[in-house]
Design a protein around this motif. Structure first.
Motif, PDB file in Angstrom:
ATOM      1  N   THR A   8       0.847  -1.185   0.000  1.00  0.00           N
ATOM      2  CA  THR A   8       0.000   0.000   0.000  1.00  0.00           C
ATOM      3  C   THR A   8       0.885   1.238   0.000  1.00  0.00           C
ATOM      4  O   THR A   8       2.026   1.200   0.423  1.00  0.00           O
ATOM      5  N   GLY A   9       0.343   2.330  -0.490  1.00  0.00           N
ATOM      6  CA  GLY A   9       1.087   3.581  -0.486  1.00  0.00           C
ATOM      7  C   GLY A   9       1.606   3.959  -1.857  1.00  0.00           C
ATOM      8  O   GLY A   9       1.887   3.106  -2.704  1.00  0.00           O
ATOM      9  N   PHE A  10       1.739   5.265  -2.069  1.00  0.00           N
ATOM     10  CA  PHE A  10       2.172   5.780  -3.373  1.00  0.00           C
ATOM     11  C   PHE A  10       3.622   5.435  -3.691  1.00  0.00           C
ATOM     12  O   PHE A  10       4.050   5.528  -4.832  1.00  0.00           O
ATOM     13  N   GLU A  11       4.386   5.004  -2.682  1.00  0.00           N
ATOM     14  CA  GLU A  11       5.783   4.610  -2.933  1.00  0.00           C
ATOM     15  C   GLU A  11       5.860   3.466  -3.946  1.00  0.00           C
ATOM     16  O   GLU A  11       6.864   3.294  -4.629  1.00  0.00           O
ATOM     17  N   TYR A  12       4.791   2.678  -4.015  1.00  0.00           N
ATOM     18  CA  TYR A  12       4.766   1.520  -4.915  1.00  0.00           C
ATOM     19  C   TYR A  12       3.995   1.814  -6.209  1.00  0.00           C
ATOM     20  O   TYR A  12       3.801   0.914  -7.030  1.00  0.00           O
ATOM     21  N   ALA A  13       3.575   3.053  -6.369  1.00  0.00           N
ATOM     22  CA  ALA A  13       2.821   3.430  -7.571  1.00  0.00           C
ATOM     23  C   ALA A  13       3.711   3.341  -8.804  1.00  0.00           C
ATOM     24  O   ALA A  13       4.908   3.623  -8.747  1.00  0.00           O
ATOM     25  N   ARG A  14       3.098   2.935  -9.922  1.00  0.00           N
ATOM     26  CA  ARG A  14       3.843   2.894 -11.179  1.00  0.00           C
ATOM     27  C   ARG A  14       2.879   3.126 -12.340  1.00  0.00           C
ATOM     28  O   ARG A  14       1.710   2.740 -12.286  1.00  0.00           O
ATOM     29  N   ALA A  15       3.401   3.756 -13.376  1.00  0.00           N
ATOM     30  CA  ALA A  15       2.561   4.170 -14.501  1.00  0.00           C
ATOM     31  C   ALA A  15       1.989   2.993 -15.279  1.00  0.00           C
ATOM     32  O   ALA A  15       0.944   3.124 -15.922  1.00  0.00           O
ATOM     33  N   ASP A  16       2.645   1.833 -15.222  1.00  0.00           N
ATOM     34  CA  ASP A  16       2.186   0.685 -16.012  1.00  0.00           C
ATOM     35  C   ASP A  16       1.333  -0.289 -15.198  1.00  0.00           C
ATOM     36  O   ASP A  16       1.103  -1.417 -15.625  1.00  0.00           O
ATOM     37  N   LEU A  17       0.854   0.127 -14.030  1.00  0.00           N
ATOM     38  CA  LEU A  17       0.073  -0.782 -13.177  1.00  0.00           C
ATOM     39  C   LEU A  17      -1.150  -1.340 -13.904  1.00  0.00           C
ATOM     40  O   LEU A  17      -1.558  -2.479 -13.674  1.00  0.00           O
ATOM     41  N   PHE A  18      -1.739  -0.533 -14.794  1.00  0.00           N
ATOM     42  CA  PHE A  18      -2.995  -0.931 -15.434  1.00  0.00           C
ATOM     43  C   PHE A  18      -2.799  -1.570 -16.806  1.00  0.00           C
ATOM     44  O   PHE A  18      -3.784  -1.924 -17.467  1.00  0.00           O
ATOM     45  N   LYS A  19      -1.552  -1.706 -17.229  1.00  0.00           N
ATOM     46  CA  LYS A  19      -1.279  -2.294 -18.540  1.00  0.00           C
ATOM     47  C   LYS A  19      -1.805  -3.721 -18.603  1.00  0.00           C
ATOM     48  O   LYS A  19      -1.443  -4.572 -17.794  1.00  0.00           O
ATOM     49  N   GLU A  20      -2.715  -3.962 -19.560  1.00  0.00           N
ATOM     50  CA  GLU A  20      -3.356  -5.260 -19.793  1.00  0.00           C
ATOM     51  C   GLU A  20      -4.230  -5.716 -18.621  1.00  0.00           C
ATOM     52  O   GLU A  20      -4.668  -6.871 -18.576  1.00  0.00           O
ATOM     53  N   ALA A  21      -4.469  -4.830 -17.666  1.00  0.00           N
ATOM     54  CA  ALA A  21      -5.375  -5.162 -16.558  1.00  0.00           C
ATOM     55  C   ALA A  21      -6.810  -4.882 -16.982  1.00  0.00           C
ATOM     56  O   ALA A  21      -7.066  -4.030 -17.824  1.00  0.00           O
ATOM     57  N   LYS A  22      -7.735  -5.608 -16.383  1.00  0.00           N
ATOM     58  CA  LYS A  22      -9.146  -5.354 -16.639  1.00  0.00           C
ATOM     59  C   LYS A  22      -9.590  -4.146 -15.840  1.00  0.00           C
ATOM     60  O   LYS A  22      -9.199  -3.985 -14.693  1.00  0.00           O
ATOM     61  N   VAL A  23     -10.416  -3.317 -16.442  1.00  0.00           N
ATOM     62  CA  VAL A  23     -11.095  -2.254 -15.702  1.00  0.00           C
ATOM     63  C   VAL A  23     -12.583  -2.407 -15.975  1.00  0.00           C
ATOM     64  O   VAL A  23     -13.022  -2.391 -17.129  1.00  0.00           O
ATOM     65  N   ILE A  24     -13.342  -2.620 -14.903  1.00  0.00           N
ATOM     66  CA  ILE A  24     -14.785  -2.776 -15.029  1.00  0.00           C
ATOM     67  C   ILE A  24     -15.447  -1.412 -14.843  1.00  0.00           C
ATOM     68  O   ILE A  24     -15.176  -0.712 -13.862  1.00  0.00           O
ATOM     69  N   ILE A  25     -16.295  -1.036 -15.794  1.00  0.00           N
ATOM     70  CA  ILE A  25     -17.067   0.204 -15.686  1.00  0.00           C
ATOM     71  C   ILE A  25     -18.532  -0.189 -15.497  1.00  0.00           C
ATOM     72  O   ILE A  25     -19.053  -1.054 -16.209  1.00  0.00           O
ATOM     73  N   THR A  26     -19.193   0.447 -14.510  1.00  0.00           N
ATOM     74  CA  THR A  26     -20.560   0.043 -14.151  1.00  0.00           C
ATOM     75  C   THR A  26     -21.543   1.210 -14.314  1.00  0.00           C
ATOM     76  O   THR A  26     -22.037   1.757 -13.323  1.00  0.00           O
ATOM     77  N   PRO A  27     -21.850   1.585 -15.550  1.00  0.00           N
ATOM     78  CA  PRO A  27     -22.801   2.682 -15.774  1.00  0.00           C
ATOM     79  C   PRO A  27     -24.217   2.258 -15.391  1.00  0.00           C
ATOM     80  O   PRO A  27     -24.532   1.063 -15.328  1.00  0.00           O
ATOM     81  N   THR A  28     -25.056   3.242 -15.142  1.00  0.00           N
ATOM     82  CA  THR A  28     -26.471   2.989 -14.863  1.00  0.00           C
ATOM     83  C   THR A  28     -27.310   3.722 -15.901  1.00  0.00           C
ATOM     84  O   THR A  28     -26.778   4.381 -16.804  1.00  0.00           O
ATOM     85  N   ASP A  29     -28.617   3.648 -15.758  1.00  0.00           N
ATOM     86  CA  ASP A  29     -29.521   4.353 -16.678  1.00  0.00           C
ATOM     87  C   ASP A  29     -29.364   5.868 -16.565  1.00  0.00           C
ATOM     88  O   ASP A  29     -29.777   6.609 -17.457  1.00  0.00           O
ATOM     89  N   HIS A  30     -28.771   6.328 -15.471  1.00  0.00           N
ATOM     90  CA  HIS A  30     -28.614   7.766 -15.249  1.00  0.00           C
ATOM     91  C   HIS A  30     -27.267   8.302 -15.746  1.00  0.00           C
ATOM     92  O   HIS A  30     -27.044   9.501 -15.743  1.00  0.00           O
ATOM     93  N   THR A  31     -26.366   7.406 -16.149  1.00  0.00           N
ATOM     94  CA  THR A  31     -25.026   7.837 -16.531  1.00  0.00           C
ATOM     95  C   THR A  31     -24.996   8.348 -17.962  1.00  0.00           C
ATOM     96  O   THR A  31     -25.502   7.688 -18.875  1.00  0.00           O
ATOM     97  N   ASP A  32     -24.394   9.511 -18.154  1.00  0.00           N
ATOM     98  CA  ASP A  32     -24.286  10.106 -19.483  1.00  0.00           C
ATOM     99  C   ASP A  32     -23.382   9.254 -20.371  1.00  0.00           C
ATOM    100  O   ASP A  32     -22.233   8.978 -20.009  1.00  0.00           O
ATOM    101  N   ILE A  33     -23.889   8.837 -21.518  1.00  0.00           N
ATOM    102  CA  ILE A  33     -23.157   7.904 -22.384  1.00  0.00           C
ATOM    103  C   ILE A  33     -21.854   8.506 -22.902  1.00  0.00           C
ATOM    104  O   ILE A  33     -20.836   7.815 -23.008  1.00  0.00           O
ATOM    105  N   LYS A  34     -21.860   9.806 -23.208  1.00  0.00           N
ATOM    106  CA  LYS A  34     -20.634  10.438 -23.703  1.00  0.00           C
ATOM    107  C   LYS A  34     -19.555  10.475 -22.625  1.00  0.00           C
ATOM    108  O   LYS A  34     -18.370  10.304 -22.916  1.00  0.00           O
ATOM    109  N   THR A  35     -19.960  10.673 -21.389  1.00  0.00           N
ATOM    110  CA  THR A  35     -19.001  10.661 -20.276  1.00  0.00           C
ATOM    111  C   THR A  35     -18.447   9.261 -20.076  1.00  0.00           C
ATOM    112  O   THR A  35     -17.247   9.080 -19.839  1.00  0.00           O
ATOM    113  N   VAL A  36     -19.317   8.255 -20.173  1.00  0.00           N
ATOM    114  CA  VAL A  36     -18.879   6.859 -20.048  1.00  0.00           C
ATOM    115  C   VAL A  36     -17.841   6.534 -21.116  1.00  0.00           C
ATOM    116  O   VAL A  36     -16.797   5.928 -20.831  1.00  0.00           O
ATOM    117  N   GLU A  37     -18.104   6.951 -22.345  1.00  0.00           N
ATOM    118  CA  GLU A  37     -17.165   6.684 -23.441  1.00  0.00           C
ATOM    119  C   GLU A  37     -15.836   7.399 -23.209  1.00  0.00           C
ATOM    120  O   GLU A  37     -14.766   6.867 -23.517  1.00  0.00           O
TER     121      GLU A  37
END
Length: 283
Positions: A130-159
């Motif tokens: 834990t902590g920003f000392e272990y932060a790195r720019a490539d942490l999300f490379k090839e990682a899954k990111v789940i986005i959970t929009p609802t009926d109220h979420t603006d589609i352009k913002t989601v995109e």
């Protein structure tokens, strides 16, 4: 910088928030990154490391951004946003990086007024560190990111948020928040719970045994080093799904206990072969 943001506020500059800050800077998707927290000294260190460009302990100041990232433990999201909402300007986009979505999305959508766009996101990336000392720019490379929009979420913002995460190297998938919580109760939350329990089993029997831990024990319990503050919130917010998974897990424990109590070993072998085959499918 069509999909980028002029100013980004990271509320909670830890591993994930810090890594996103670095990724956005590397990709030129933010001109200025503000780090918000309560500890001046820690924020100064994050500034010195170049993770953020400016820091503040004022929520009002942190609200002066085009994109706000909630990266604290999920248990404080509601309190933070309730305080933050009066300072936000119309058109601000807010995302979170929490691993519980249904409670978070349902709660925060009720807090944010019209003109403030909230998008629930969950990067499946992290570490027991834990902590920003272990932060790195490539942490999300090839990682899954789940986005959970609802009926109220603006589609352009989601995109726009989808493209933002994709720019970090992530693979984006859309999912209903309730479905997300069912899946990750099993694939993330239960393993953490079991890991904590396994280490506490050692504590119950003899804490001195821990010094004999080999690679198997260490790899199985690595995530028990995760933040208890973070995980208590996750366990409680997704407890119904986790308790259901725990019931199934207890049945599996009872099953293997029964198999080990009988003389024939073929069924015990089949039990393990079934697990081995499924586990190999994700290597």
């Amino acid at each position: 910088m069509e999909d980028g943001f002029t100013t980004v506020s990271i509320i909670g500059v830890g591993l994930v928030g810090g890594s996103l800050a670095l990724a956005l800077k590397e990709k030129g998707l933010a001109k200025k990154i503000i780090g918000y927290g309560r500890n001046h000294q820690r924020l100064k260190e994050a500034l010195k490391l170049g993770i953020i460009d400016h820091y503040t302990t004022s929520l009002e100041e942190s609200a002066k951004a085009d994109l706000i990232v909630l990266a604290t433990p999920v248990g404080v999201f509601e309190e933070l946003t309730t305080q933050l909402v009066s300072y936000l300007k119309k058109g601000t986009v807010v995302i979170d990086v929490g691993s519980v979505k249904e409670h978070v999305v349902n709660t925060l959508e009720k807090i944010f007024p019209d003109g403030i766009q909230f998008v629930g996101t969950h990067p499946i990336a992290g570490s027991d560190k834990t902590g920003f000392e272990y932060a790195r720019a490539d942490l999300f490379k090839e990682a899954k990111v789940i986005i959970t929009p609802t009926d109220h979420t603006d589609i352009k913002t989601v995109e726009r948020i989808m493209r933002l995460w994709q720019s970090t190297g992530a693979v984006v998938e859309f999912m209903d928040a309730a479905e997300h919580d069912k899946i990750y109760a099993l694939m993330s939350h239960l393993p953490h719970l079991i890991s904590f329990c396994l280490v506490n089993t050692v504590a119950e029997i003899d804490t001195n045994f821990i010094k004999y831990a080999g690679s198997g024990f260490k790899s199985s319990t690595r995530i028990a080093k995760s933040s208890p503050e973070l995980w208590k919130d996750i366990f409680m917010m997704n407890r119904e799904n986790i308790l259901h998974c725990l019931d199934v897990f207890i049945r599996k424990l009872d099953e293997i206990k029964t198999l080990m109590s009988s003389e024939p070993t073929e069924e015990l072998k089949k039990f393990m072969e079934k697990a081995k085959k499924l586990r190999e499918s994700i290597d």
